[in-house]
Design a protein around this motif. Structure first.
Motif, PDB file in Angstrom:
ATOM      1  N   LYS A 196      -0.734  20.766   2.287  1.00 12.16           N
ATOM      2  CA  LYS A 196      -0.542  20.899   0.645  1.00 12.16           C
ATOM      3  C   LYS A 196       0.048  19.840   0.006  1.00 12.16           C
ATOM      4  O   LYS A 196       0.820  19.072   0.312  1.00 12.16           O
ATOM      5  N   GLU A 197      -0.512  19.649  -1.335  1.00  9.09           N
ATOM      6  CA  GLU A 197      -0.129  18.355  -2.190  1.00  9.09           C
ATOM      7  C   GLU A 197       0.959  18.704  -2.590  1.00  9.09           C
ATOM      8  O   GLU A 197       2.086  17.650  -2.911  1.00  9.09           O
ATOM      9  N   ASN A 198       1.448  19.914  -3.064  1.00 10.37           N
ATOM     10  CA  ASN A 198       2.840  20.195  -3.955  1.00 10.37           C
ATOM     11  C   ASN A 198       3.610  20.952  -3.024  1.00 10.37           C
ATOM     12  O   ASN A 198       3.427  22.223  -2.763  1.00 10.37           O
ATOM     13  N   PRO A 199       4.860  20.511  -2.634  1.00  7.63           N
ATOM     14  CA  PRO A 199       5.817  20.969  -1.614  1.00  7.63           C
ATOM     15  C   PRO A 199       6.778  22.113  -2.326  1.00  7.63           C
ATOM     16  O   PRO A 199       6.870  23.198  -1.826  1.00  7.63           O
ATOM     17  N   LYS A 200       6.407  22.311  -3.788  1.00  6.50           N
ATOM     18  CA  LYS A 200       7.208  23.190  -4.462  1.00  6.50           C
ATOM     19  C   LYS A 200       6.265  24.549  -4.540  1.00  6.50           C
ATOM     20  O   LYS A 200       6.986  25.501  -4.955  1.00  6.50           O
ATOM     21  N   GLU A 201       5.065  24.360  -4.208  1.00  5.72           N
ATOM     22  CA  GLU A 201       4.152  25.399  -4.528  1.00  5.72           C
ATOM     23  C   GLU A 201       4.516  26.528  -3.602  1.00  5.72           C
ATOM     24  O   GLU A 201       4.575  27.786  -4.029  1.00  5.72           O
ATOM     25  N   LYS A 202       4.899  26.446  -2.035  1.00  7.92           N
ATOM     26  CA  LYS A 202       5.409  27.163  -1.318  1.00  7.92           C
ATOM     27  C   LYS A 202       6.556  27.935  -1.559  1.00  7.92           C
ATOM     28  O   LYS A 202       6.907  29.100  -1.508  1.00  7.92           O
ATOM     29  N   ALA A 203       7.519  27.048  -2.100  1.00  6.02           N
ATOM     30  CA  ALA A 203       8.926  27.741  -2.305  1.00  6.02           C
ATOM     31  C   ALA A 203       9.022  28.688  -3.632  1.00  6.02           C
ATOM     32  O   ALA A 203       9.800  29.597  -3.470  1.00  6.02           O
ATOM     33  N   PRO A 257       0.770  -1.164  -0.022  1.00  2.00           N
ATOM     34  CA  PRO A 257       0.064  -0.009   0.162  1.00  2.00           C
ATOM     35  C   PRO A 257       0.795   1.052  -0.159  1.00  2.00           C
ATOM     36  O   PRO A 257       1.894   1.471   0.625  1.00  2.00           O
ATOM     37  N   VAL A 258       0.381   2.187  -0.716  1.00  2.00           N
ATOM     38  CA  VAL A 258       1.284   3.473  -0.816  1.00  2.00           C
ATOM     39  C   VAL A 258       0.519   4.660  -0.024  1.00  2.00           C
ATOM     40  O   VAL A 258      -0.775   4.813  -0.494  1.00  2.00           O
ATOM     41  N   ILE A 259       1.060   5.181   0.830  1.00  2.00           N
ATOM     42  CA  ILE A 259       0.347   6.468   1.425  1.00  2.00           C
ATOM     43  C   ILE A 259       0.954   7.642   0.889  1.00  2.00           C
ATOM     44  O   ILE A 259       2.123   7.803   1.021  1.00  2.00           O
ATOM     45  N   SER A 260       0.129   8.567   0.199  1.00  2.00           N
ATOM     46  CA  SER A 260       0.649   9.751  -0.239  1.00  2.00           C
ATOM     47  C   SER A 260       0.933  10.753   1.005  1.00  2.00           C
ATOM     48  O   SER A 260       0.390  10.749   2.128  1.00  2.00           O
ATOM     49  N   MET A 261       2.231  11.628   0.778  1.00  2.00           N
ATOM     50  CA  MET A 261       2.543  12.611   1.758  1.00  2.00           C
ATOM     51  C   MET A 261       2.155  13.683   1.398  1.00  2.00           C
ATOM     52  O   MET A 261       2.310  14.317   0.353  1.00  2.00           O
TER      53      MET A 261
END
Length: 66
Positions: free
Chosen positions: A57-64, A48-52
């Motif tokens: 937020k789903e996209n960590p680059k969005e904040k940067a 099973p794959v758990i999304s982090m």
């Protein structure tokens, strides 16, 4: 006489192309069969794959980029 020779040449070319297409389709079917077998094998051993999410937020680059 020339027309018959041209017709015979055309027919032989058509037969050759039909054989090539049949071989191509057979190869594609073999590859699809192998792919399905591989998928089935992976489903049996699936992990099973758990999304982090970071900070909700789903996209960590969005904040940067802001």
């Amino acid at each position: 006489m020339i027309g018959r020779a041209t017709l015979a040449k055309s027919r032989s070319k058509i037969i050759e192309l039909e054989k090539e297409m049949m071989n191509s389709h057979a190869e594609i079917l073999e590859i699809q069969k192998a792919y399905v077998q591989l998928e089935n094998k992976l489903e049996e051993h699936s992990i099973p794959v758990i999304s982090m999410k970071i900070n909700g937020k789903e996209n960590p680059k969005e904040k940067a980029t802001k």
